[in-house]
Design a protein around this motif. Structure first.
Motif, PDB file in Angstrom:
ATOM      1  N   VAL A  67       0.845  -1.199   0.000  1.00  0.00           N
ATOM      2  CA  VAL A  67       0.000   0.000   0.000  1.00  0.00           C
ATOM      3  C   VAL A  67       0.879   1.247   0.000  1.00  0.00           C
ATOM      4  N   ASN A  68       1.930   1.227   0.800  1.00  0.00           N
ATOM      5  CA  ASN A  68       2.817   2.378   0.954  1.00  0.00           C
ATOM      6  C   ASN A  68       3.972   2.394  -0.043  1.00  0.00           C
ATOM      7  N   GLN A 138     -11.302  -7.428   0.249  1.00  0.00           N
ATOM      8  CA  GLN A 138     -11.490  -6.271  -0.622  1.00  0.00           C
ATOM      9  C   GLN A 138     -11.074  -6.627  -2.040  1.00  0.00           C
ATOM     10  N   HIS A 139     -11.631  -5.889  -3.000  1.00  0.00           N
ATOM     11  CA  HIS A 139     -11.413  -6.197  -4.416  1.00  0.00           C
ATOM     12  C   HIS A 139     -11.209  -4.923  -5.218  1.00  0.00           C
ATOM     13  N   CYS A 140     -10.223  -4.940  -6.087  1.00  0.00           N
ATOM     14  CA  CYS A 140     -10.000  -3.857  -7.043  1.00  0.00           C
ATOM     15  C   CYS A 140     -10.202  -4.434  -8.439  1.00  0.00           C
ATOM     16  N   GLN A 159      -7.540   0.555   1.145  1.00  0.00           N
ATOM     17  CA  GLN A 159      -6.202   1.058   0.844  1.00  0.00           C
ATOM     18  C   GLN A 159      -5.571   0.023  -0.077  1.00  0.00           C
ATOM     19  N   ASN A 160      -5.513   0.368  -1.349  1.00  0.00           N
ATOM     20  CA  ASN A 160      -5.195  -0.560  -2.419  1.00  0.00           C
ATOM     21  C   ASN A 160      -3.707  -0.927  -2.483  1.00  0.00           C
ATOM     22  N   PRO A 161      -3.366  -2.218  -2.248  1.00  0.00           N
ATOM     23  CA  PRO A 161      -1.973  -2.645  -2.329  1.00  0.00           C
ATOM     24  C   PRO A 161      -1.472  -2.799  -3.769  1.00  0.00           C
ATOM     25  N   MET A 167      -3.766   5.060  -6.829  1.00  0.00           N
ATOM     26  CA  MET A 167      -5.225   4.894  -6.772  1.00  0.00           C
ATOM     27  C   MET A 167      -5.570   4.246  -5.432  1.00  0.00           C
ATOM     28  N   MET A 168      -5.258   4.941  -4.352  1.00  0.00           N
ATOM     29  CA  MET A 168      -5.355   4.405  -2.998  1.00  0.00           C
ATOM     30  C   MET A 168      -6.721   3.821  -2.669  1.00  0.00           C
TER      31      MET A 168
END
Length: 181
Positions: A67-68, A138-140, A159-161, A167-168
């Protein structure tokens, strides 16, 4: 459609969940509890098996590093996770995936392999015996060139890894794993 279900069945059968007798318990007490911050409700995790707890903690550390966009932290977290997975019966092939992430040449490669790692560990924790708190799946839909990607989180906030600060908040909660009580 039949092919999709066959592939999904094979993925689950070869994942870390082949030991379905392993139970994961979440609780707010005990010295082996890991507290993961959440703005609304802190998730305190206590697992019956200290190694399974280590797997969860290692996965969250890896996810947070991605994420970071912290490549070196992700390498370290993946190496630690690999050790926990390798010593857990049924998780040996998932340990190989964690090792690939630890040895990746860049964060893009880490994120690509994170997809299959997440698939295996989501299957593992769906069979968990949760006493308190919630694990969010969670899903992106945009991850992996539009094929999508899932991950576990200790908090509802996305918080998108797969994309980090690019695109957090891309994604949504698709499932909650919590106590049956």
């Amino acid at each position: 459609m039949k092919r999709y279900f066959a592939v999904a069945a094979i993925m689950v059968a070869t994942s870390c969940t082949s030991n379905t007798n392993q139970k994961v318990a979440l609780s707010a007490t005990d010295s082996t509890t890991a507290v993961v911050a959440d703005a609304s409700t802190p998730l305190s995790i206590k697992l019956k098996d200290a190694n399974v707890q280590s797997i969860y903690n290692g996965y969250i550390a890896l996810k947070d590093a991605l994420v970071n966009a912290k490549f070196e932290e992700a390498k370290t977290a993946a190496a630690t996770l690999k050790t926990s997975l390798a010593s857990q019966k049924g998780c040996e092939s998932t340990a190989v995936t964690a090792d690939k992430i630890a040895g990746a040449k860049d964060i893009a490669a880490q994120r690509k392999d994170f997809t299959s790692l997440s698939t295996d560990l989501i299957a593992l924790f769906k069979h968990a015996d949760v006493e308190a708190g919630t694990i969010y799946v969670q899903h992106c839909p945009m991850a992996n060139k539009g094929d999508g990607g899932d991950w576990l989180s200790s908090e509802k906030k996305v918080q998108n890894p797969y994309y980090g600060d690019e695109m957090m908040e891309c994604g949504s909660v698709v499932e909650e794993i919590k106590s049956a009580k």
